[in-house]
Write a protein that holds these residues in place. Structure first.
Motif, PDB file in Angstrom:
ATOM      1  N   ALA A 126      -1.408  44.878  16.449  1.00 46.45           N
ATOM      2  CA  ALA A 126      -2.250  46.199  16.036  1.00 46.45           C
ATOM      3  C   ALA A 126      -1.984  46.546  14.850  1.00 46.45           C
ATOM      4  CB  ALA A 126      -2.582  46.930  17.320  1.00 46.45           C
ATOM      5  N   VAL A 127      -2.702  47.125  14.129  1.00 44.76           N
ATOM      6  CA  VAL A 127      -2.426  47.794  13.004  1.00 44.76           C
ATOM      7  C   VAL A 127      -3.123  49.307  13.021  1.00 44.76           C
ATOM      8  CG1 VAL A 127      -3.132  48.260  10.357  1.00 44.76           C
ATOM      9  CG2 VAL A 127      -2.362  46.133  11.310  1.00 44.76           C
ATOM     10  N   PRO A 158      -6.928  44.177  16.454  1.00 41.39           N
ATOM     11  CA  PRO A 158      -7.311  45.498  16.701  1.00 41.39           C
ATOM     12  C   PRO A 158      -6.738  46.441  15.817  1.00 41.39           C
ATOM     13  CG  PRO A 158      -5.933  44.950  18.149  1.00 41.39           C
ATOM     14  CD  PRO A 158      -6.069  43.753  17.432  1.00 41.39           C
ATOM     15  N   MET A 159      -7.351  47.497  15.034  1.00 43.36           N
ATOM     16  CA  MET A 159      -7.224  48.352  14.064  1.00 43.36           C
ATOM     17  C   MET A 159      -7.721  49.807  14.415  1.00 43.36           C
ATOM     18  SD  MET A 159      -8.059  48.157  10.096  1.00 43.36           S
ATOM     19  CE  MET A 159      -7.231  46.825   9.597  1.00 43.36           C
ATOM     20  N   VAL A 160      -6.730  50.699  14.187  1.00 48.44           N
ATOM     21  CA  VAL A 160      -7.268  51.831  14.135  1.00 48.44           C
ATOM     22  C   VAL A 160      -7.108  52.730  12.741  1.00 48.44           C
ATOM     23  CG1 VAL A 160      -4.806  52.980  14.927  1.00 48.44           C
ATOM     24  CG2 VAL A 160      -6.837  54.379  15.558  1.00 48.44           C
ATOM     25  N   VAL A 161      -8.354  53.422  12.419  1.00 45.94           N
ATOM     26  CA  VAL A 161      -8.418  54.006  11.098  1.00 45.94           C
ATOM     27  C   VAL A 161      -8.663  55.438  11.152  1.00 45.94           C
ATOM     28  CG1 VAL A 161     -10.112  53.791   9.159  1.00 45.94           C
ATOM     29  CG2 VAL A 161      -9.623  51.751  10.564  1.00 45.94           C
ATOM     30  N   ASP A 162      -7.823  55.986  10.283  1.00 43.56           N
ATOM     31  CA  ASP A 162      -7.589  57.542  10.179  1.00 43.56           C
ATOM     32  C   ASP A 162      -7.300  57.917   8.816  1.00 43.56           C
ATOM     33  OD1 ASP A 162      -7.618  60.110  11.270  1.00 43.56           O
ATOM     34  OD2 ASP A 162      -5.493  59.931  11.711  1.00 43.56           O
ATOM     35  N   ASN A 202     -13.650  45.469  16.228  1.00 46.86           N
ATOM     36  CA  ASN A 202     -12.636  45.794  16.803  1.00 46.86           C
ATOM     37  C   ASN A 202     -11.445  46.864  16.100  1.00 46.86           C
ATOM     38  OD1 ASN A 202     -11.966  44.068  14.756  1.00 46.86           O
ATOM     39  ND2 ASN A 202     -10.544  42.801  15.933  1.00 46.86           N
ATOM     40  N   TRP A 203     -12.414  47.600  15.648  1.00 45.05           N
ATOM     41  CA  TRP A 203     -11.365  49.068  15.235  1.00 45.05           C
ATOM     42  C   TRP A 203     -11.744  50.257  15.914  1.00 45.05           C
ATOM     43  CZ3 TRP A 203     -13.225  49.003   9.299  1.00 45.05           C
ATOM     44  CH2 TRP A 203     -14.759  49.330   9.258  1.00 45.05           C
ATOM     45  N   VAL A 204     -10.944  51.195  15.717  1.00 42.42           N
ATOM     46  CA  VAL A 204     -11.057  52.569  16.308  1.00 42.42           C
ATOM     47  C   VAL A 204     -11.274  53.398  15.109  1.00 42.42           C
ATOM     48  CG1 VAL A 204     -10.527  54.218  17.748  1.00 42.42           C
ATOM     49  CG2 VAL A 204     -10.348  52.028  18.515  1.00 42.42           C
ATOM     50  N   LEU A 205     -12.427  54.241  14.820  1.00 41.43           N
ATOM     51  CA  LEU A 205     -12.297  55.129  14.002  1.00 41.43           C
ATOM     52  C   LEU A 205     -11.901  56.561  14.480  1.00 41.43           C
ATOM     53  CD1 LEU A 205     -15.496  54.156  11.911  1.00 41.43           C
ATOM     54  CD2 LEU A 205     -13.118  53.197  11.886  1.00 41.43           C
ATOM     55  N   THR A 206     -11.326  57.530  14.003  1.00 36.33           N
ATOM     56  CA  THR A 206     -10.654  58.621  14.358  1.00 36.33           C
ATOM     57  C   THR A 206     -11.098  59.834  13.532  1.00 36.33           C
ATOM     58  OG1 THR A 206      -8.489  58.302  13.762  1.00 36.33           O
ATOM     59  CG2 THR A 206      -9.164  57.510  15.844  1.00 36.33           C
ATOM     60  N   PRO A 207     -12.278  59.986  13.199  1.00 37.47           N
ATOM     61  CA  PRO A 207     -12.541  61.096  12.118  1.00 37.47           C
ATOM     62  C   PRO A 207     -12.536  62.412  12.788  1.00 37.47           C
ATOM     63  CG  PRO A 207     -14.566  60.002  12.809  1.00 37.47           C
ATOM     64  CD  PRO A 207     -13.462  59.291  13.329  1.00 37.47           C
ATOM     65  N   HIS A 208     -12.106  63.683  11.932  1.00 42.43           N
ATOM     66  CA  HIS A 208     -12.245  65.018  12.306  1.00 42.43           C
ATOM     67  C   HIS A 208     -13.879  65.197  11.582  1.00 42.43           C
ATOM     68  CE1 HIS A 208     -11.413  65.922   8.035  1.00 42.43           C
ATOM     69  NE2 HIS A 208      -9.992  65.796   8.229  1.00 42.43           N
ATOM     70  N   PRO A 209     -14.394  66.315  12.004  1.00 38.94           N
ATOM     71  CA  PRO A 209     -15.790  66.671  11.608  1.00 38.94           C
ATOM     72  C   PRO A 209     -15.964  66.445   9.896  1.00 38.94           C
ATOM     73  CG  PRO A 209     -15.168  68.364  13.303  1.00 38.94           C
ATOM     74  CD  PRO A 209     -14.102  67.575  12.689  1.00 38.94           C
ATOM     75  N   GLY A 210     -14.877  66.644   9.308  1.00 39.35           N
ATOM     76  CA  GLY A 210     -15.081  66.589   7.705  1.00 39.35           C
ATOM     77  C   GLY A 210     -15.295  65.352   7.320  1.00 39.35           C
ATOM     78  N   PHE A 252      -1.226  51.861  22.290  1.00 42.92           N
ATOM     79  CA  PHE A 252      -2.052  51.218  23.457  1.00 42.92           C
ATOM     80  C   PHE A 252      -2.793  50.050  23.275  1.00 42.92           C
ATOM     81  CE2 PHE A 252      -2.293  55.781  25.818  1.00 42.92           C
ATOM     82  CZ  PHE A 252      -0.947  55.776  25.898  1.00 42.92           C
ATOM     83  N   MET A 253      -3.198  49.768  22.025  1.00 45.13           N
ATOM     84  CA  MET A 253      -3.819  48.487  21.780  1.00 45.13           C
ATOM     85  C   MET A 253      -2.781  47.483  21.460  1.00 45.13           C
ATOM     86  SD  MET A 253      -7.075  49.756  19.144  1.00 45.13           S
ATOM     87  CE  MET A 253      -6.068  50.127  18.034  1.00 45.13           C
ATOM     88  N   ALA A 254      -1.510  47.914  20.844  1.00 42.55           N
ATOM     89  CA  ALA A 254      -0.703  46.766  20.681  1.00 42.55           C
ATOM     90  C   ALA A 254      -0.025  46.297  21.970  1.00 42.55           C
ATOM     91  CB  ALA A 254       0.437  47.288  19.626  1.00 42.55           C
ATOM     92  N   GLN A 255      -0.184  47.083  22.946  1.00 41.25           N
ATOM     93  CA  GLN A 255       0.293  46.754  24.443  1.00 41.25           C
ATOM     94  C   GLN A 255      -0.787  45.911  25.099  1.00 41.25           C
ATOM     95  OE1 GLN A 255       3.030  49.856  26.196  1.00 41.25           O
ATOM     96  NE2 GLN A 255       2.258  50.933  24.567  1.00 41.25           N
ATOM     97  N   GLY A 256      -2.064  45.557  24.586  1.00 37.52           N
ATOM     98  CA  GLY A 256      -2.840  44.897  25.243  1.00 37.52           C
ATOM     99  C   GLY A 256      -4.107  45.808  25.739  1.00 37.52           C
ATOM    100  N   LEU A 257      -4.274  47.049  25.787  1.00 37.99           N
ATOM    101  CA  LEU A 257      -5.431  47.564  26.234  1.00 37.99           C
ATOM    102  C   LEU A 257      -6.515  47.347  25.278  1.00 37.99           C
ATOM    103  CD1 LEU A 257      -4.214  51.157  27.527  1.00 37.99           C
ATOM    104  CD2 LEU A 257      -4.320  48.934  28.723  1.00 37.99           C
TER     105      LEU A 257
END
Length: 502
Positions: A306-307, A332-336, A352-360, A434-439
């Motif tokens: 995962a990245v 899988p990738m998480v983007v922040d 297959n990515w997760v985006l984690t934005p704050h309101p701005g 958590f993604m790298a561990q297979g969830l």
């Protein structure tokens, strides 16, 4: 509406529900403030006011001195009117708001205020004289108990169109209101006490929920199954963190450290070459790669499960080249952080990515203003998911998670002490681990948000909210993830209801 469902399906009389609601409020405030002897009840013209009259009646029977201010009469013959009449017939008085002058020292006159003005019946911002009384109560220093919902707070999105009660406790009934948990809700509701009023499960099943609430449980079960005695680091996931642009090594260090504490077997960190020594010095357990140009990232991507990209990435050409090179990664990738800002410049979708934005960042991703995000966080997270696909986690008080399917999930956890630099980087590292561990994406995001919030809560309980650091949270991740004292349940979510009426 759930209360209507209880009346129609379960056959509970509205008057009975109203008395049960008032009783729940009375019992809760007596438990929290057992020395209460003088209460002020602000009763509105709707069903919320009817609940208030029940509270007043019970308090007076218990020997407490009760002052009731009535802001309009209930509908004649309705349940609230019956409760009002019962109060009057018992010898209770109702004072008009303009007939009682607010005391100079309210704490000499009252021990507690019961807010039964509007509840869920808000259709527009409160007007005078109600607005003036709300302001006076908020400035009084008296503890306030809100009946069902603090008056002036929107029950669906947590906005405050004008002025709203700031309560120390809210006793809410039958259905959990979304506005209590997100937007401005946490600033106004205080401690939330839920009273189901003996409503049957069939009533809930008949009324669609609009969101899920992710709650903590007292289980001491760990998130992951026990590790095999022959397990090795290669069995527990390999996360690649891409970030740490020139002068911004700290964000990548925090993300990688959080990933290790979240149980990841291997963590590689790709940073600008000038930051490599700083990362090695801070966290020697990580494999550190000083990257000169984007061509050097390809072999690292090939080895990763995962990245996580964005912490301290920056917006310089070096960062843009790494963002472009990482776009070909299939895992899988998480983007922040800055990676989200780069995505906002040239939007595209990925499943297959997760985006984690704050309101701005969310405002930039949607090309909208910050106010529109804060005015309706539920609409914002849904719009982000539709535009970019994958799973979206919208940060802020009342974190929201929206996946490809199903209802949004609202996290109850976290505290204002977490409003400090590096907290978002820690969340990125936990999610990636958590993604790298297979969830799967949604499960990883739910558990990461929960672990992050509750580790922050534990750190705050031990150290206080002032001066809380991301490192304090990371140090407590192990206890949370291994199931010590406090855990979450990802399979059971309390429904949140979109409600209307008093």
């Amino acid at each position: 509406m759930l209360d209507k469902g209880a009346i129609d399906t379960q056959g509970i009389a509205g008057y009975t529900l109203m008395n049960a609601a008032g009783t729940a409020v009375f019992q809760h405030y007596c438990r929290r403030w057992p020395l209460t002897r003088r209460i002020l009840v602000l009763a509105g013209p709707g069903n919320n006011g009817g609940d208030g009259y029940v509270v007043a009646h019970l308090a007076r029977k218990a020997g407490q001195r009760v002052t009731v201010i009535g802001f309009g009469d209930p509908q004649p013959g309705g349940d609230a009117d019956r409760c009002r009449q019962a109060w009057v017939e018992s010898g209770g008085e109702i004072v008009a708001p303009d007939a009682l002058q607010w005391p100079e020292n309210p704490q000499r006159e009252f021990d507690l205020v019961i807010d039964a003005l509007l509840g869920t019946g808000l259709s527009r911002e409160p007007v005078e004289p109600m607005a003036g009384w709300i302001r006076a109560v908020n400035q009084s220093g008296l503890p306030v108990v809100a009946v069902d919902l603090p008056s002036g707070l929107n029950n669906d999105n947590g906005t405050v169109p004008g002025v709203a009660i700031s309560a120390q406790m809210t006793v809410t009934f039958i259905g959990r209101k979304r506005g209590l948990y997100t937007g401005q809700g946490p600033n106004h509701c205080g401690t939330i006490e839920f009273a189901g009023l003996s409503v049957d499960h069939a009533v809930y099943a008949a009324v669609p929920a609009s969101a899920r609430l992710l709650l903590a449980t007292n289980s001491e079960s760990p998130l992951f199954p026990p590790r095999r005695r022959t397990g090795h680091k290669g069995n527990f996931g390999h996360l690649l963190v891409i970030g740490g642009g020139r002068g911004m090594a700290g964000a990548a260090i925090i993300a990688g450290s959080a990933a290790l504490r979240a149980g990841c077997g291997l963590v590689s960190v790709a940073v600008h070459r000038e930051n490599a020594a700083a990362v090695v010095s801070a966290r020697p357990e990580m494999m550190v790669h000083g990257i000169e140009n984007a061509t050097e990232i390809a072999p690292l991507l090939e080895r990763a499960d995962a990245v996580a990209i964005g912490p301290g990435l920056g917006l310089e050409p070096w960062a843009r080249d790494l963002w472009q090179a990482s776009s070909d990664y299939n895992g899988p990738m998480v983007v922040d952080a800055d990676a989200l800002n780069l995505l906002a410049e040239a939007p595209w979708q990925r499943h297959n990515w997760v985006l984690t934005p704050h309101p701005g960042e969310a405002a930039r991703l949607l090309g909208s203003g910050l106010k529109s995000i804060n005015d309706d966080r539920f609409a914002a997270v849904e719009a982000l998911q539709k535009k970019y696909s994958g799973t979206v986690l919208l940060k802020g008080a009342g974190t929201l998670i929206q996946g490809n399917e199903g209802l949004p999930t609202l996290l109850r956890g976290g505290n204002p002490g977490m409003a400090s630099g590096g907290m978002g980087d820690a969340l990125t590292g936990i999610t990636g681990a958590f993604m790298a561990q297979g969830l799967d994406l949604e499960t990883a995001t739910h558990y990461a948000a929960a672990a992050h919030g509750w580790a922050g809560d534990r750190a705050a309980s031990e150290r206080g909210e002032q001066g809380l650091l991301a490192g304090d949270l990371i140090d407590r991740l192990g206890d949370i993830i291994n199931g010590s004292k406090r855990q979450w349940n990802g399979d059971k979510h309390a429904p949140l209801q979109t409600v209307s009426g008093g």
